[in-house]
Motif scaffolding. Structure first.
Motif, short mmCIF file in Angstrom:
data_model
loop_
_atom_site.label_atom_id
_atom_site.label_comp_id
_atom_site.label_asym_id
_atom_site.label_seq_id
_atom_site.Cartn_x
_atom_site.Cartn_y
_atom_site.Cartn_z
N TRP A 39 0.84 -1.20 0.00
CA TRP A 39 0.00 0.00 0.00
C TRP A 39 0.88 1.25 0.00
O TRP A 39 0.58 2.24 0.66
CB TRP A 39 -0.93 -0.03 1.21
N THR A 40 1.96 1.20 -0.77
CA THR A 40 2.91 2.31 -0.81
C THR A 40 2.91 2.99 -2.18
O THR A 40 2.57 2.40 -3.20
CB THR A 40 4.35 1.84 -0.52
N ILE A 41 3.28 4.27 -2.15
CA ILE A 41 3.65 5.03 -3.35
C ILE A 41 5.12 5.39 -3.17
O ILE A 41 5.47 6.07 -2.21
CB ILE A 41 2.80 6.29 -3.50
N ASN A 46 0.69 4.67 2.21
CA ASN A 46 -0.46 5.54 1.96
C ASN A 46 -1.19 5.91 3.25
O ASN A 46 -1.44 5.07 4.11
CB ASN A 46 -1.42 4.83 1.00
N PRO A 150 -4.44 3.45 -13.91
CA PRO A 150 -2.98 3.37 -14.00
C PRO A 150 -2.49 2.41 -15.07
O PRO A 150 -1.43 2.62 -15.67
CB PRO A 150 -2.59 2.89 -12.59
N PRO A 156 5.07 1.75 -14.91
CA PRO A 156 5.73 2.44 -13.80
C PRO A 156 7.06 1.82 -13.43
O PRO A 156 7.35 0.68 -13.79
CB PRO A 156 4.72 2.26 -12.64
N SER A 160 7.22 1.60 -7.49
CA SER A 160 6.85 3.00 -7.34
C SER A 160 5.37 3.20 -7.05
O SER A 160 4.97 4.25 -6.56
CB SER A 160 7.23 3.79 -8.60
N SER A 161 4.55 2.23 -7.37
CA SER A 161 3.11 2.41 -7.22
C SER A 161 2.43 1.12 -6.84
O SER A 161 1.46 0.70 -7.48
CB SER A 161 2.51 2.96 -8.53
N THR A 164 -1.47 0.90 -6.49
CA THR A 164 -2.38 0.90 -7.64
C THR A 164 -2.72 -0.51 -8.09
O THR A 164 -3.76 -0.72 -8.73
CB THR A 164 -1.78 1.69 -8.82
N ASP A 165 -1.89 -1.49 -7.76
CA ASP A 165 -2.20 -2.88 -8.09
C ASP A 165 -3.33 -3.41 -7.22
O ASP A 165 -3.93 -4.44 -7.55
CB ASP A 165 -0.97 -3.76 -7.91
N PRO A 214 -4.86 10.27 -7.18
CA PRO A 214 -3.70 11.16 -7.36
C PRO A 214 -3.98 12.52 -6.73
O PRO A 214 -5.13 12.97 -6.66
CB PRO A 214 -3.57 11.27 -8.89
N TRP A 225 5.77 14.65 -4.33
CA TRP A 225 5.06 14.15 -3.15
C TRP A 225 4.27 15.27 -2.50
O TRP A 225 4.74 16.41 -2.37
CB TRP A 225 6.08 13.57 -2.19
#
Length: 283
Positions: A39-41, A46, A150, A156, A160-161, A164-165, A214, A225
């Motif tokens: 759950w990271t960007i 997040n 996405p 990406p 990095s994202s 989004t998955d 976003p 960021w």
């Protein structure tokens, strides 16, 4: 819903979101969790996911199960890995109970660092009256197959994202100018929203929904960021099954800070959650 979600739909209580927000009670008011890197960007966990983690701990600590209002101050950046949540019951009543909670991790020197502190009131959403008097209107979005997620953009950078998955995001093309190098300057973001595994929304996942799109700063023409300083969420009712619609607006950027006002609407055209956050902008 996307193909990944339509094959085998997860259910509330048995999904990746539930597993990754599950807390283990170590002692009365003390909980352990391993914050998931999913759950990271970039490397930042997040803020909506973190709020859902704290919300789940408070649901266990308080006599009421549903968050009505929860306010969080983000003190330091959380990292994937072990964390401790400490809760305190402030007051219990017949219809509302109030508690506070802190999420803590350890730094490289083994010192305890507080990441987030929240104050929340919980109740029973199913006991609320049906009377609704509102001037609010649900956002008008194009059909989902005319929106973009996405997966429709460039590949990406690895890691990095990750979040989004795990999400079903289909953004309104009119709020995607930033992705084409032509931001509108309006500070608006609108999207269909769900979890990628098809799990329906519940009050805890609404805490994620308000902070999963976003940043509106992108559509103002800024990059980078946009860390949350404070986030307050009001959960208004239990969402109906089906995809949500999320609308976020920013009206004022000044002194390196902006506000984001979010509304979350369910498939029955009900306003199920609202939020406001103050975020810092790296100009």
């Amino acid at each position: 819903m996307p193909e990944a979600a339509s094959a085998t739909r997860a259910t509330i209580g048995d999904s990746e979101f539930d597993r990754d927000t599950a807390v283990t009670r170590r002692a009365p008011g003390v909980y352990d969790i391993d914050l998931s890197a999913g759950w990271t960007i970039i490397s930042a966990v997040n803020g909506g996911y973190l709020l859902a983690v704290l919300g789940r701990a408070l649901a266990d600590a308080l006599p009421h199960a549903d968050p009505f209002t929860i306010s969080a101050h983000y003190l330091t950046a959380s990292q994937p890995g072990p964390a401790v949540i400490r809760t305190d019951v402030v007051r219990t009543g017949r219809t509302l109970s109030t508690g506070q909670a802190s999420l803590l991790q350890y730094d490289e020197q083994g010192r305890e660092v507080e990441r987030i502190r929240v104050l929340a009131s919980y109740g029973d959403l199913d006991s609320l009256p049906d009377d609704v008097r509102t001037s609010a209107e649900p956002p008008v979005l194009p059909p989902m197959d005319q929106c973009f997620g996405p997966q429709d953009g460039p590949t990406p950078v690895d890691g990095s994202s990750a979040i989004t998955d795990r999400l079903m995001l289909k953004l309104d093309p009119s709020t995607l100018g930033w992705a084409l190098g032509a931001p509108s300057g309006k500070g608006e973001m609108r999207s269909w929203f769900g979890l990628a595994d098809g799990r329906d929304a519940d009050p805890l996942s609404l805490l994620l929904a308000v902070d999963a799109l976003p940043p509106t700063a992108f559509e103002i023409g800024l990059k980078g960021w946009v860390p949350t300083v404070e986030l307050t969420v009001h959960v208004r009712c239990r969402p109906a099954p089906g995809p949500l619609r999320v609308s976020i607006t920013t009206r004022n950027l000044a002194g390196g800070f902006l506000e984001e006002d979010a509304e979350v609407w369910d498939a029955a055209d009900r306003l199920v959650a609202q939020s406001r956050q103050l975020a810092r902008v790296r100009l």
